[in-house]
Scaffold this active site. Structure first.
Site, PDB file in Angstrom:
ATOM      1  N   GLU A  68      42.367  46.182  41.573  1.00  0.00           N
ATOM      2  CA  GLU A  68      41.543  47.528  41.994  1.00  0.00           C
ATOM      3  C   GLU A  68      42.491  48.731  42.220  1.00  0.00           C
ATOM      4  OE1 GLU A  68      38.506  46.997  45.039  1.00  0.00           O
ATOM      5  OE2 GLU A  68      37.362  45.839  43.984  1.00  0.00           O
ATOM      6  N   HIS A  84      50.099  21.557  35.252  1.00  0.00           N
ATOM      7  CA  HIS A  84      49.331  20.595  34.635  1.00  0.00           C
ATOM      8  C   HIS A  84      48.135  21.285  33.990  1.00  0.00           C
ATOM      9  CE1 HIS A  84      51.965  17.140  35.911  1.00  0.00           C
ATOM     10  NE2 HIS A  84      52.298  18.017  36.627  1.00  0.00           N
ATOM     11  N   LYS A 111      27.285  47.845  38.900  1.00  0.00           N
ATOM     12  CA  LYS A 111      26.344  47.847  39.887  1.00  0.00           C
ATOM     13  C   LYS A 111      24.969  48.754  39.516  1.00  0.00           C
ATOM     14  CE  LYS A 111      29.317  48.188  43.938  1.00  0.00           C
ATOM     15  NZ  LYS A 111      29.876  48.602  44.974  1.00  0.00           N
TER      16      LYS A 111
HETATM   17  O1  PA5 Z   1      38.497  47.222  48.028  1.00  0.00           O
HETATM   18  C1  PA5 Z   1      37.577  47.797  48.063  1.00  0.00           C
HETATM   19  O2  PA5 Z   1      37.166  48.956  48.606  1.00  0.00           O
HETATM   20  C2  PA5 Z   1      36.292  46.969  47.842  1.00  0.00           C
HETATM   21  O3  PA5 Z   1      36.755  45.846  47.323  1.00  0.00           O
HETATM   22  C3  PA5 Z   1      35.200  46.595  48.795  1.00  0.00           C
HETATM   23  O4  PA5 Z   1      35.960  46.072  49.761  1.00  0.00           O
HETATM   24  C4  PA5 Z   1      34.062  45.994  48.435  1.00  0.00           C
HETATM   25  O5  PA5 Z   1      33.515  46.430  47.155  1.00  0.00           O
HETATM   26  C5  PA5 Z   1      32.938  45.778  49.555  1.00  0.00           C
HETATM   27  O6  PA5 Z   1      32.558  46.863  49.824  1.00  0.00           O
HETATM   28  P1  PA5 Z   1      31.801  47.298  51.402  1.00  0.00           P
HETATM   29  O7  PA5 Z   1      32.760  46.854  52.286  1.00  0.00           O
HETATM   30  O8  PA5 Z   1      31.402  48.634  51.263  1.00  0.00           O
HETATM   31  O9  PA5 Z   1      30.800  46.301  51.254  1.00  0.00           O
END
Ligand code: PA5
Length: 448
Positions: free
Chosen positions: A287, A308, A423
């Protein structure tokens, strides 16, 4: 010894000292940008000073809540997705075991949900809660993410069926934004205890906030030690001399390899208890770096298990694509000695008297040589033992490597705009108010 030592000597033929020296000024510049707080995403730098500058009053409340949960429930349901659950699960599995729930212990079972929309997983967990005392820790920075929101609806219903409204409210703990979001509104309205995800700490950098600390403390892990380890990293990883700062060196080398054409970094462990830590690493790097058409794709393996399955590919087809970074612990959580057997029918007496960790280490050494020979650069991050303090150090180390690496790469390591696309489509297809125009178009594209 150092808490985590970066060893690059087995990859000299792939990244020379000269390559590293050439990348060094860019790495130093990236770290300066991070320290000065004048790079992209600089409103998400709270994690940089978090280990020394955290809310001590909230930290004490986390401990109090964890004792309450330990005393009053058989099962803690942790609801969250991405950065809102991976860190906690990684630390609990690393320090306790992937079999934590099956072990005899005086702490509650901990189940993670809200990280999937699978109806079977949710239904199964509801049935596991039958005749058990439960508490919920729902974690969402935005307070609006669909997966945890749906799971929270299910388990909130369950907890209100099991207990009176007053009792149920005492058993729900919400970790979210300090002021905004549906979850915060709901918590305030219903009187649930809340913990804060600081504004300036993004989800995947939030394991050392209440996001990770509450479930970790419930598992009986020493969160002071975890924070101490992270604070040690915060103070140790600041030198601008690449030979004095392994964080800088590793960030530089990753980028040398990226620029030489590698597209994939494989995080390796020889301990299955690190499987979820690898998952946390994958989210952190994917990310943070995977955007604008750039980035190393993070994958992971647990060896020797995966030798394996994907070992063949790595050995004979990995060289143009990837490199490996192995987190190596000198001592496992547990060990045993292989016994001598009369008759030696299985032919294993040559191992009699040797510890299992010795055998694991020889597998690691053999694989290192084989994969290097196959053209896959190999790096080692060596730690003495799997302890809370060392994991705290490691968490901070990787967060900083990731941020510095991202700045070298020229991306904003603190946003994740690409996550929104699925989303939007999902909301439109579900018929969420506000997405009406898109629905028909998408259904046509899908041919449904
Ligand atoms: O690193 C990030 O920001 C994302 O992976 C969020 O943690 C994830 O999308 C969950 O979001 P939220 O905590 O707003 O539900």
């Amino acid at each position: 010894m150092e808490k985590l030592k970066f060893i690059n000597k087995y990859a000299d033929k792939f990244v020379s000292e000269k390559d590293i020296a050439d990348m060094s000024p860019r790495a130093v510049e990236a770290m300066r940008t991070l320290h000065a707080g004048n790079g992209e995403g600089n409103d998400f730098l709270g994690w940089v000073t978090l280990p020394s500058d955290y809310d001590k009053e909230e930290f004490a409340r986390i401990k109090k809540a964890s004792s309450y949960i330990q005393k009053n429930c058989d099962i803690l349901i942790v609801i969250g997705i991405g950065g809102s659950y991976l860190g906690a699960r990684a630390v609990i599995e690393a320090l306790k075991s992937p079999n934590y729930n099956a072990l005899a212990k005086n702490t509650p079972q901990i189940y993670f949900i809200g990280n999937t929309i699978s109806p079977s997983m949710v239904t199964e967990l509801v049935s596991l809660c039958e005749e058990k005392d439960i508490c919920i820790n729902v974690i969402s920075k935005s307070g609006t993410t669909t997966e945890p929101a749906v799971a929270f609806r299910v388990f909130r219903d369950l907890i209100y069926k099991k207990y009176s409204a007053d009792e149920a409210a005492k058993r729900i703990f919400c970790t979210t934004d300090k002021a905004r979001g549906t979850l915060k509104e709901l918590a305030d309205e219903q009187g649930y205890e809340t913990f804060v995800v600081p504004d300036d700490v993004g989800g995947r950098y939030s394991v050392l906030t209440a996001v990770g600390l509450l479930p970790i403390a419930v598992a009986g892990i020493d969160i002071d030690a975890l924070m101490n380890g992270a604070a040690f990293a915060q103070n140790s990883l600041n030198s601008e001399d690449i030979n004095e700062n392994d964080c800088l060196k590793y960030a530089a080398i990753r980028n040398c390899l990226y620029e030489s054409g590698k597209r994939l970094e494989c995080f390796i462990s020889y301990e299955p208890c690190m499987t979820m830590f690898n998952e946390w690493l994958k989210q952190l790097f994917a990310e943070s770096e995977g955007k604008d058409g750039k980035g190393l794709y993070p994958v992971s393996c647990v060896f020797s298990t995966d030798l394996h399955s994907v070992g063949q590919f790595i050995q004979e087809s990995g060289s143009s694509l990837m490199f490996e970074t192995c987190i190596k612990f000198n001592k496992p959580l547990d060990d045993f000695t292989i016994t001598e057997q009369d008759g030696n029918i299985d032919g294993l007496n040559f191992l009699a008297g040797k510890t299992m960790s010795f055998v694991n280490e020889k597998a690691r050494q053999g694989t290192l040589l084989a994969h290097t020979e196959g053209g896959v650069p190999n790096f080692i991050l060596e730690s003495d033992a799997i302890t809370a303090e060392n994991l705290g150090y490691m968490i901070y180390f990787f967060e900083k490597v990731c941020a510095v690496s991202g700045y070298i790469l020229g991306v904003n390591p603190f946003n994740q705009p690409g996550v929104e696309s699925y989303k939007k489509n999902m909301f439109a297809l579900l018929g969420k108010p506000g997405y009406e125009n898109e629905k028909e178009k998408l259904e046509k594209e899908l041919g449904i």
